[in-house]
Scaffold this active site. Structure first.
Site, short mmCIF file in Angstrom:
data_model
loop_
_atom_site.label_atom_id
_atom_site.label_comp_id
_atom_site.label_asym_id
_atom_site.label_seq_id
_atom_site.Cartn_x
_atom_site.Cartn_y
_atom_site.Cartn_z
N ASP A 40 0.85 -1.20 0.00
CA ASP A 40 0.00 0.00 0.00
C ASP A 40 0.87 1.24 0.00
OD1 ASP A 40 -3.29 0.25 0.77
OD2 ASP A 40 -2.07 2.09 0.71
N HIS A 398 -34.63 -40.66 -50.38
CA HIS A 398 -33.45 -41.29 -49.82
C HIS A 398 -32.35 -41.16 -50.87
CE1 HIS A 398 -31.85 -44.95 -47.34
NE2 HIS A 398 -30.98 -43.97 -47.44
N ASP A 503 -39.99 -50.05 -42.71
CA ASP A 503 -40.32 -48.79 -43.40
C ASP A 503 -41.72 -48.90 -43.98
OD1 ASP A 503 -40.60 -46.58 -44.94
OD2 ASP A 503 -38.74 -46.83 -46.08
N HIS A 508 -45.06 -46.99 -50.63
CA HIS A 508 -44.63 -48.29 -51.16
C HIS A 508 -45.75 -49.31 -51.27
CE1 HIS A 508 -40.61 -46.73 -50.83
NE2 HIS A 508 -40.80 -46.46 -49.55
N ILE A 523 -43.89 -47.62 -55.35
CA ILE A 523 -42.52 -47.98 -55.76
C ILE A 523 -41.83 -48.84 -54.70
CG2 ILE A 523 -42.22 -45.93 -57.23
CD1 ILE A 523 -40.59 -44.68 -54.90
N GLY A 526 -35.89 -48.03 -51.82
CA GLY A 526 -34.51 -47.97 -52.31
C GLY A 526 -33.64 -48.97 -51.56
P1 NAI Z 1 -9.74 1.94 -0.80
O1 NAI Z 1 -9.44 3.35 -1.10
O2 NAI Z 1 -10.33 1.62 0.51
O3 NAI Z 1 -8.47 1.07 -1.00
C1 NAI Z 1 -7.56 1.30 -2.03
C2 NAI Z 1 -6.16 1.23 -1.48
O4 NAI Z 1 -5.23 1.36 -2.53
C3 NAI Z 1 -5.83 2.33 -0.51
O5 NAI Z 1 -5.41 1.81 0.71
C4 NAI Z 1 -4.74 3.14 -1.19
O6 NAI Z 1 -3.78 3.68 -0.31
C5 NAI Z 1 -4.14 2.12 -2.09
N1 NAI Z 1 -3.44 2.74 -3.22
C6 NAI Z 1 -3.85 3.78 -3.97
N2 NAI Z 1 -2.96 4.03 -4.94
C7 NAI Z 1 -1.97 3.14 -4.81
C8 NAI Z 1 -0.77 2.88 -5.53
N3 NAI Z 1 -0.44 3.63 -6.57
N4 NAI Z 1 0.00 1.87 -5.14
C9 NAI Z 1 -0.33 1.09 -4.09
N5 NAI Z 1 -1.45 1.30 -3.36
C10 NAI Z 1 -2.27 2.31 -3.71
O7 NAI Z 1 -10.69 1.44 -1.95
P2 NAI Z 1 -11.49 0.06 -2.18
O8 NAI Z 1 -12.91 0.42 -2.29
O9 NAI Z 1 -11.08 -0.94 -1.24
O10 NAI Z 1 -11.03 -0.27 -3.64
C11 NAI Z 1 -10.24 -1.41 -3.98
C12 NAI Z 1 -10.35 -1.62 -5.47
O11 NAI Z 1 -11.69 -1.95 -5.79
C13 NAI Z 1 -10.03 -0.42 -6.30
O12 NAI Z 1 -9.31 -0.83 -7.45
C14 NAI Z 1 -11.35 0.14 -6.71
O13 NAI Z 1 -11.31 0.86 -7.90
C15 NAI Z 1 -12.15 -1.13 -6.83
N6 NAI Z 1 -13.58 -0.96 -6.74
C16 NAI Z 1 -14.16 -0.67 -5.55
C17 NAI Z 1 -15.53 -0.52 -5.48
C18 NAI Z 1 -16.21 -0.29 -4.20
O14 NAI Z 1 -17.45 -0.31 -4.19
N7 NAI Z 1 -15.50 -0.06 -3.12
C19 NAI Z 1 -16.37 -0.58 -6.69
C20 NAI Z 1 -15.66 -0.95 -7.86
C21 NAI Z 1 -14.32 -1.12 -7.87
#
Ligand code: NAI
Length: 727
Positions: A40, A398, A503, A508, A523, A526
């Site tokens: 992260d 046929h 058949d 036939h 006929i 065949g």
């Molecule tokens: P979040 O913001 O809670 O977690 C994302 C994490 O990625 C954060 O901890 C952030 O520090 C880290 N991060 C950001 N840029 C980074 C980088 N360049 N390198 C390494 N770490 C980085 O978001 P969430 O919701 O958990 O999202 C996770 C994934 O799911 C994302 O790709 C998001 O687009 C996708 N997503 C989430 C949805 C949702 O409903 N939460 C819906 C659709 C997709």
């Protein structure tokens, strides 16, 4: 199935694991035995700043519970460093969950280039770089599981998220291709589109919904997709709040907008628009091959002048070929055997016929052409009740018949027949429907094979193929006077007698029905004349012994009336006797292109050899021989089909191979057999194709690769042959 899915010994990288969904994945994998790299960057929701706190906290949490984890604070844009952390601490990488993400939402009108770029850099490029760094290690160890994280915003679009939607759908494309490239290395790549209450969504979804969408609910699908047991590959899932669903592509049936030989205009598109966009009938398309083949089929139809693509044409080959006939059971005794022999002219006036007519005769036997009776029975006639073949029965003739005997037909017993439509050829004036029937005895051994060719008059021009490698071809006799001939007069009641064997078509026996079909009198069947002719050949060249008959083929050229005389003219060439049968009273040939193959001591093959240069070595021989080394019971389990390969040289069939991926451990043998899919390609092109120099889809479109039968099965072979060509 109740055993826990464990990840002991596995090394998992979860990007963006300092919070939200990523944190849940990291905790869960560690809890189930995996060593986890908690990556992260610790940035803000918009991707600004960085901090080691995010990853450290999760690592502490895992270690606090006795799990194994290490932190990595690099951006996913430094994919190599992320993967290096896994290698440095745990010595390998098995699973990558590309999860890190940020948002820079803006309406498209206000979106700046940097806002577009950063989203692409983190989501699409970041996933690419981490995956790329892990890929080589996974290939080498022949194992890998990769998850891409997409979004409903990418799948469906979302206001204010042009940058994010584009990157997120880009990940689906990336996964689709990696799934194909990784398959043979046991690297599976799948995509999830989660929906969860995290800091990314906290101001987007209402608070009560936010609560119901706990990030932990997305964990199980990711775990399953990453487990050894799971073979899912190249798929997309939506997951949220405990609900899972898989997505796939559909196409409308579409429309042909081009008339053969004419220019295609924008007006054609306008005028057909409703058809183009009508989803009331759909086609599921899972692979690029399916898409290309479906398009190729339709282009062939257009080229053959048929713009009525899926059409209301009564003949729809793909539907008919997909039809599975229920197995047919046929129980018979010596009465049926004798009745049939009488039906095809065996007579007590001829002492050598007693073997076919008297059950207590020492050498009582069943005539080989009796094989047509259970065959006919299994099809319920010449063709009926098959989806995709909706034709007026009065228009059916046929056309041709082939039988092949694998073991003497018992004089009584229970037989089971399996039938299928293998091809429908478009002859312009009609449709030639080719149906194969395999018949087995109670021990499961194949006793005989039938191929019925039925001609549906007036049902042509549906855009189908003119010829088929499935067809057992007729053969013209040598151009010399016949070596032998036999004449026999049928009786006036011959058809009345023959019909009792199965058949019962009124044509036939019933004069008024025959008149409706345009005949002056009923006929003869065949297949009755066919039985006469085969018996004639057997008498002259087969020692009057059914054991000597291997195969019989003939075309039904003209009808015969009961009471007419049948003269069978024969030419013997090696173990094949060519024949034609002539109605003496009129001088017209009723059976043409016929032959009887005799057993000449050699073991039966499924088909008379067609190879023209079988003695020469072909370049592709080594490739096919090599495939023997890569087939196994596991592949058979996945494929379940028999392939016929016809390799051509200088335009002629030079080699035939049967790739059996349906039975036992699978096999690759020279020769031909009834198959689920037939592939015809030149020696040069097959080599080019499996060396990657000729794209199969293009080869198909260019007519270099011809497919018949269930053509979708062809794509299952690509991986197998490629794997072999690399050996
Ligand atoms: P979040 O913001 O809670 O977690 C994302 C994490 O990625 C954060 O901890 C952030 O520090 C880290 N991060 C950001 N840029 C980074 C980088 N360049 N390198 C390494 N770490 C980085 O978001 P969430 O919701 O958990 O999202 C996770 C994934 O799911 C994302 O790709 C998001 O687009 C996708 N997503 C989430 C949805 C949702 O409903 N939460 C819906 C659709 C997709």
């Amino acid at each position: 199935m109740s055993s826990e899915l464990r990840f002991d010994g596995k090394v998992v990288i979860v990007t963006g694991a300092g919070g939200g969904l990523g944190r849940e994945y990291a905790l869960a994998f560690a809890e189930r035995g995996a060593s986890v790299v908690v990556n992260d960057l610790g940035s803000s929701r918009a991707g600004e700043g960085k901090s080691s706190n995010f990853a450290d906290k999760v690592v502490q949490e895992i270690r606090g519970k006795g799990g194994k984890a290490v932190a990595n604070y690099d951006s996913v844009e430094d994919g190599e460093k992320v993967v290096q952390t896994a290698l440095d601490h745990f010595g390998r990488v098995d699973i990558v969950i590309n999860n890190a993400g940020i948002l820079r939402d803006k309406s498209f009108a206000r979106m700046t280039v940097p806002e577009w770029d950063i989203i692409h850099r983190v989501h699409l490029r970041g996933s690419f770089l981490v995956t790329k760094a892990a890929w080589e290690h996974m290939r080498k160890q022949k194992y890998g599981r990769i998850i891409m994280t997409s979004s409903a915003a990418g799948l469906y679009g979302n206001f204010g998220q042009a940058n994010y939607s584009a990157a997120k759908l880009g990940l689906v494309g990336l996964a689709n291709t990696l799934a194909l490239e990784g398959r043979k290395y046991n690297i599976n790549v799948n995509t999830i589109a989660p929906i969860a209450g995290t800091r990314l969504t906290q101001d987007i979804v209402p608070p009560d919904v936010f609560e119901a969408l706990k990030p932990e609910y997305a964990v199980p699908i990711v775990m399953w997709l990453c487990h050894d047991e799971c073979q899912e590959n190249g798929s997309v899932f939506e997951a949220g709040g405990g609900f899972l669903t898989k997505l796939r592509w559909q196409r409308t049936e579409g429309a042909a907008l081009r008339q053969k030989g004419q220019k295609m205009k924008a007006e054609d598109v306008r005028d057909n628009w409703e058809k183009v966009v009508d989803f009331s009938k759909t086609r599921i398309v899972d692979t690029i091959s399916e898409s290309t083949i479906l398009t190729g089929e339709q282009v062939t139809r257009i080229e053959s002048g048929n713009n009525d693509l899926y059409s209301n044409h009564p003949i729809q080959p793909s539907l008919a070929k997909a039809h599975v006939f229920p197995p047919n059971h046929f129980e018979y005794g010596n009465k049926e055997v004798i009745l049939y022999a009488l039906g095809v002219g065996a007579s007590t006036t001829q002492p050598e016929h007693l073997n076919f007519l008297f059950e207590l005769s020492e050498d009582f036997v069943t005539l080989p052409t009796f094989a047509v009776i259970p065959g006919f029975n299994s099809l319920g006639g010449l063709v009926s009740g098959v989806p995709g073949i909706n034709i007026n029965p009065a228009k059916i003739l046929h056309g041709e018949q082939y039988i092949e005997i694998f073991k003497p037909i018992p004089t009584e017993g229970k037989l089971r027949s399996e039938s299928k439509v293998v091809e429908i050829m478009d002859k312009g004036s009609g449709a030639a429907i080719v149906m194969n029937v395999d018949t087995f005895d109670e021990s499961g051994e194949k006793v005989f094979f039938n191929q019925f060719v039925t001609f549906a008059v007036g049902y042509g021009n549906f855009g189908g193929a003119r010829a088929s490698s499935e067809l057992k071809e007729t053969c013209e006799p040598p151009k010399r006077a016949p070596d032998a001939s036999i004449s026999e007069k049928t009786t006036k009641d011959q058809a009345a007698l023959y019909r009792l064997s199965g058949d019962r078509n009124p044509l036939h026996i019933d004069p008024s029905f025959a008149a409706m079909g345009g005949f002056k009198t009923p006929i003869l069947h065949g297949l009755c004349s066919y039985g006469y002719a085969a018996r004639h050949v057997m008498m002259k060249f087969g020692g009057n012994d059914p054991k000597n008959i291997r195969a019989v083929k003939a075309r039904f050229a003209k009808p015969v009336l009961p009471g007419q005389t049948l003269r069978t003219e024969m030419w013997k060439e090696g173990s094949r006797v060519y024949f034609k049968t002539i109605v003496e009273e009129t001088g017209t040939a009723c059976l043409t292109g016929g032959y009887v193959d005799l057993f000449d001591g050699s073991a039966p093959t499924e088909e008379p050899a067609k190879e023209e240069t079988s003695g020469d070595t072909l370049q592709s021989d080594a490739l096919f021989e090599g495939v023997k080394n890569v087939i196994n019971a596991n592949i058979v389990k996945q494929v379940k089909a028999v392939y016929q390969w016809n390799i051509t040289k200088d335009g002629k069939t030079a080699r035939q191979w049967v790739l059996d991926l349906k039975n036992g451990d699978g096999s690759m043998t020279r020769g031909s057999a009834s198959s689920n899919c037939a592939i015809t390609i030149s020696d040069d092109d097959v080599i080019a194709m499996f060396n990657g120099k000729l794209n199969p889809q293009q080869a198909f479109m260019q007519g270099k690769l011809k497919l018949s039968g269930n053509i979708m099965l062809a794509q299952k072979l690509e991986v197998l042959f490629k794997a072999q060509s690399k050996l």
